[in-house]
Design an enzyme around this catalytic site. Structure first.
Site, short mmCIF file in Angstrom:
data_model
loop_
_atom_site.label_atom_id
_atom_site.label_comp_id
_atom_site.label_asym_id
_atom_site.label_seq_id
_atom_site.Cartn_x
_atom_site.Cartn_y
_atom_site.Cartn_z
N GLY A 46 0.74 -1.29 0.06
CA GLY A 46 0.10 0.04 0.00
C GLY A 46 0.76 1.03 0.03
O GLY A 46 2.11 1.19 0.48
N GLN A 51 3.01 9.86 1.49
CA GLN A 51 4.11 9.26 1.65
C GLN A 51 5.07 9.67 0.56
O GLN A 51 6.23 9.41 0.56
CB GLN A 51 4.01 7.69 1.65
CG GLN A 51 3.31 7.14 2.83
CD GLN A 51 3.25 5.81 2.73
OE1 GLN A 51 2.31 5.21 2.32
NE2 GLN A 51 4.31 5.02 3.33
N CYS A 99 6.22 -0.36 7.34
CA CYS A 99 5.81 0.92 6.60
C CYS A 99 6.96 1.35 5.86
O CYS A 99 8.11 1.47 6.15
CB CYS A 99 5.40 1.86 7.79
SG CYS A 99 4.81 3.45 6.73
N LEU A 100 6.56 1.63 4.62
CA LEU A 100 7.62 2.25 3.77
C LEU A 100 8.21 3.61 3.97
O LEU A 100 9.34 3.94 3.71
CB LEU A 100 7.12 2.43 2.19
CG LEU A 100 6.62 1.04 1.40
CD1 LEU A 100 5.73 1.60 0.27
CD2 LEU A 100 7.68 -0.13 1.20
N HIS A 141 -4.16 0.58 7.96
CA HIS A 141 -2.69 1.26 7.80
C HIS A 141 -2.81 2.48 6.84
O HIS A 141 -2.01 3.52 7.22
CB HIS A 141 -1.63 0.22 7.26
CG HIS A 141 -0.29 0.77 7.18
ND1 HIS A 141 0.65 0.32 8.09
CD2 HIS A 141 0.27 1.49 6.65
CE1 HIS A 141 1.97 0.89 7.85
NE2 HIS A 141 1.66 1.81 6.71
N GLU A 142 -3.29 2.24 5.74
CA GLU A 142 -3.14 3.45 4.58
C GLU A 142 -3.95 4.50 4.98
O GLU A 142 -3.72 5.74 4.81
CB GLU A 142 -3.42 2.83 3.40
CG GLU A 142 -2.60 1.80 2.96
CD GLU A 142 -1.35 2.01 2.94
OE1 GLU A 142 -0.73 3.16 2.69
OE2 GLU A 142 -0.48 1.34 2.98
N HIS A 145 -2.46 6.93 7.50
CA HIS A 145 -1.59 7.79 6.61
C HIS A 145 -2.17 9.27 6.30
O HIS A 145 -1.54 10.40 6.54
CB HIS A 145 -0.96 7.19 5.55
CG HIS A 145 0.17 6.48 5.64
ND1 HIS A 145 1.54 7.03 6.27
CD2 HIS A 145 0.61 5.06 5.41
CE1 HIS A 145 2.24 5.92 6.25
NE2 HIS A 145 1.61 4.64 5.72
ZN ZN Z 1 2.76 3.03 5.76
#
Ligand code: ZN
Length: 188
Positions: A46, A51, A99-100, A141-142, A145
């Site tokens: 995701g 991000q 998480c990226l 999670h997304e 953000h």
């Molecule tokens: Zn993330």
């Protein structure tokens, strides 16, 4: 299409609520195409617009389960409902996520097992999603953000201290820190 740099914990865009998309313009369509390419290159399951430095309520997701059924899409201005969390400690084997924007690490976190999400797609048409398990985790999670919340913000005090230690050690936790999928060697 282009792969975009991914912002790392500490960049203000990750820690502020994103704004609704007012209109699906060519810029938005280009952004979404770039987000898909960035997510796939990272690789990640995701990616939310903040991000990649864009404070808009958009996220992409891509997940293939054990029976090889691909599940992909983009959600614009999503609204999320979830069933209450099961009480108890998360199982590190089954409930760890990454998480990226905090790349290369994973921590256990309890999430709701079932969510309902409504949004619009890239054509402005309504979307309604009911998912459980890992897909429900990705949605939560997304969605977080878009409200300026990283999953590490939700960890227990002990894990949060570890997160701060890692952040200091790697020189993260400042505006402008980012990494480049396909160039830098990280995975979320
Ligand atoms: Zn993330």
């Amino acid at each position: 299409m282009a792969v975009l740099p991914i912002r790392i914990i500490g960049d203000p865009v990750l820690h502020s609520p994103a704004s609704p998309v007012e209109e699906i313009t060519d810029d938005v369509r280009t952004l979404v195409a770039d987000m898909f390419e960035t997510m796939d290159t990272a690789p990640g399951v995701g990616l939310a617009a903040p991000q990649v430095g864009v404070p808009l309520r958009i996220y992409t997701y891509s997940y293939t389960d054990d029976d090889d059924q691909p599940w992909r899409g983009v959600l614009i201005n999503p609204v999320l409902w979830m069933v209450p969390l099961e009480p108890g400690e998360p199982d590190p084997e089954l409930e760890s996520e990454g998480c990226l924007s905090f790349p290369g690490e994973r921590f256990a976190l309890r999430r709701s097992d079932r969510v309902h999400v409504t949004a619009t797609d890239l054509d402005g048409l309504p979307v309604s999603i009911d998912v459980d398990g890992w897909r429900a985790r990705i949605m939560q999670h997304e969605f977080d953000h878009l409200d300026g919340i990283l999953y590490v913000d939700r960890l227990s005090d002990g894990d949060w201290k570890t997160v701060q230690k890692i952040t200091r050690k790697r020189g993260w936790g400042r505006p402008g820190a980012s990494w480049m999928p396909g160039v830098d060697d990280f995975e979320g």
